[in-house]
Design a protein around this motif. Structure first.
Motif, short mmCIF file in Angstrom:
data_model
loop_
_atom_site.label_atom_id
_atom_site.label_comp_id
_atom_site.label_asym_id
_atom_site.label_seq_id
_atom_site.Cartn_x
_atom_site.Cartn_y
_atom_site.Cartn_z
N LEU A 160 0.70 -5.43 -7.29
CA LEU A 160 2.10 -5.52 -6.99
C LEU A 160 2.27 -7.08 -6.83
CD1 LEU A 160 3.04 -2.40 -4.86
CD2 LEU A 160 2.83 -2.80 -7.44
N GLU A 161 1.64 -7.91 -6.50
CA GLU A 161 2.02 -9.31 -6.31
C GLU A 161 2.39 -9.85 -7.75
OE1 GLU A 161 2.19 -10.86 -3.78
OE2 GLU A 161 1.35 -9.57 -2.16
N ARG A 200 11.43 -5.14 -3.40
CA ARG A 200 12.15 -6.29 -3.35
C ARG A 200 13.42 -6.22 -2.38
NH1 ARG A 200 14.65 -6.29 -9.27
NH2 ARG A 200 15.31 -8.47 -8.80
N ASP A 201 13.89 -7.35 -2.23
CA ASP A 201 14.85 -7.48 -1.41
C ASP A 201 16.47 -7.05 -2.13
OD1 ASP A 201 17.22 -8.39 0.39
OD2 ASP A 201 16.23 -10.18 0.70
N LEU A 214 7.75 -7.99 -4.25
CA LEU A 214 6.66 -7.50 -4.72
C LEU A 214 7.28 -7.15 -6.29
CD1 LEU A 214 5.25 -5.42 -1.73
CD2 LEU A 214 4.31 -7.57 -2.88
N THR A 215 6.21 -6.62 -7.08
CA THR A 215 6.71 -5.91 -8.35
C THR A 215 6.86 -4.66 -8.46
OG1 THR A 215 5.31 -7.96 -9.32
CG2 THR A 215 5.91 -5.95 -10.70
N GLN A 256 0.67 -1.31 -0.04
CA GLN A 256 -0.11 0.09 0.00
C GLN A 256 0.89 1.25 0.10
OE1 GLN A 256 -2.46 -0.67 3.53
NE2 GLN A 256 -4.27 -0.61 1.97
N ARG A 257 1.82 1.28 0.67
CA ARG A 257 2.80 2.47 0.85
C ARG A 257 3.40 2.76 -0.53
NH1 ARG A 257 5.12 3.05 6.98
NH2 ARG A 257 5.91 4.93 6.16
N ILE A 258 3.95 1.54 -1.07
CA ILE A 258 4.57 1.83 -2.56
C ILE A 258 3.60 2.21 -3.38
CG2 ILE A 258 5.61 0.31 -4.52
CD1 ILE A 258 6.76 -1.53 -2.25
N CYS A 259 2.23 1.67 -3.41
CA CYS A 259 1.27 2.46 -4.14
C CYS A 259 0.80 3.74 -4.05
CB CYS A 259 -0.01 1.67 -4.06
SG CYS A 259 -0.17 -0.13 -4.68
#
Length: 214
Positions: free
Chosen positions: A153-154, A70-71, A107-108, A32-35
């Motif tokens: 984002l999945e 991502r990591d 995540l993507t 959500q925060r990335i979005c």
């Protein structure tokens, strides 16, 4: 599945800095925060917010954008000094439950969906990057503004073996530890490589110049 654990952090992170006081952020919250526009990536079990400094990143902002969600542990440690890595902790906003067998399931990044932040500066507003339409399930509004949802984002199903990737990552860190113990990450001084030759020829040139004009 093994119990979750935080990986050992490198030099520069003391025990009390290992995220024990940071809140645990679940996957949906991070998405959500990335979005909403935040540039979050994972470093060991830390959630790093790169939003404030991504534009000044010496490696360019694209290096950050492609690791959002991502990591980035291996890449951070491969290309950054111990001092730069230690400074990351000030941008840690939380931690994740990090499974030692599979690490963090990526995540993507929005940029991988063909999306960049909308120039209007409104949080959560995205736009297509040119004609790229890799995110088929992402809806466009009539005004060209795209709104991302956390579930978008999945990543798509993949045959990538996360356990194997995790073992490779551990092997890389083991090799790096050995190189550091051998002192190969320490600056050898100004006379390394051609430095000695430059010093020698400079001395010879200076001597020749002195003899010629004296």
């Amino acid at each position: 599945m093994s119990s979750t654990t935080a990986m050992n952090l490198p030099a520069g992170f003391s025990q009390d800095q290992k995220v024990s006081t940071k809140p645990v952020l679940d996957r949906h919250t991070i998405a959500q925060r990335i979005c909403s526009g935040e540039l979050l990536f994972i470093y060991h079990s830390l959630v790093i917010n790169a939003s404030a400094w991504s534009a000044k990143h010496p490696g360019g902002v694209l290096a950050i954008l492609h690791f959002v969600g991502r990591d980035a542990t291996d890449e951070v440690e491969a290309y950054h000094s111990t001092e730069a890595i230690a400074r990351l902790r000030r941008y840690a906003i939380g931690r994740v439950e990090y499974d030692d067998e599979i690490g963090w399931a990526a995540l993507t990044p929005p940029i991988a969906l063909g999306l960049i932040r909308h120039p209007n500066g409104v949080r959560g507003d995205w736009k297509r990057e040119g004609a790229v339409r890799l995110a088929g399930g992402v809806d466009d509004r009539a005004d060209g503004i795209v709104k991302l949802r956390a579930e978008e984002l999945e990543p798509m199903p993949s045959e990538l073996d996360l356990r194997m990737e995790r073992r490779r990552s551990k092997a890389y860190h083991g090799l790096k530890d050995k190189l550091m113990e051998a002192g190969l990450f320490e600056w050898p001084g100004p006379l390394i490589g051609y430095g000695k030759d430059l010093a020698r020829y400079s001395a010879l040139g200076g001597s020749a110049f002195g003899l010629f004009f004296l």
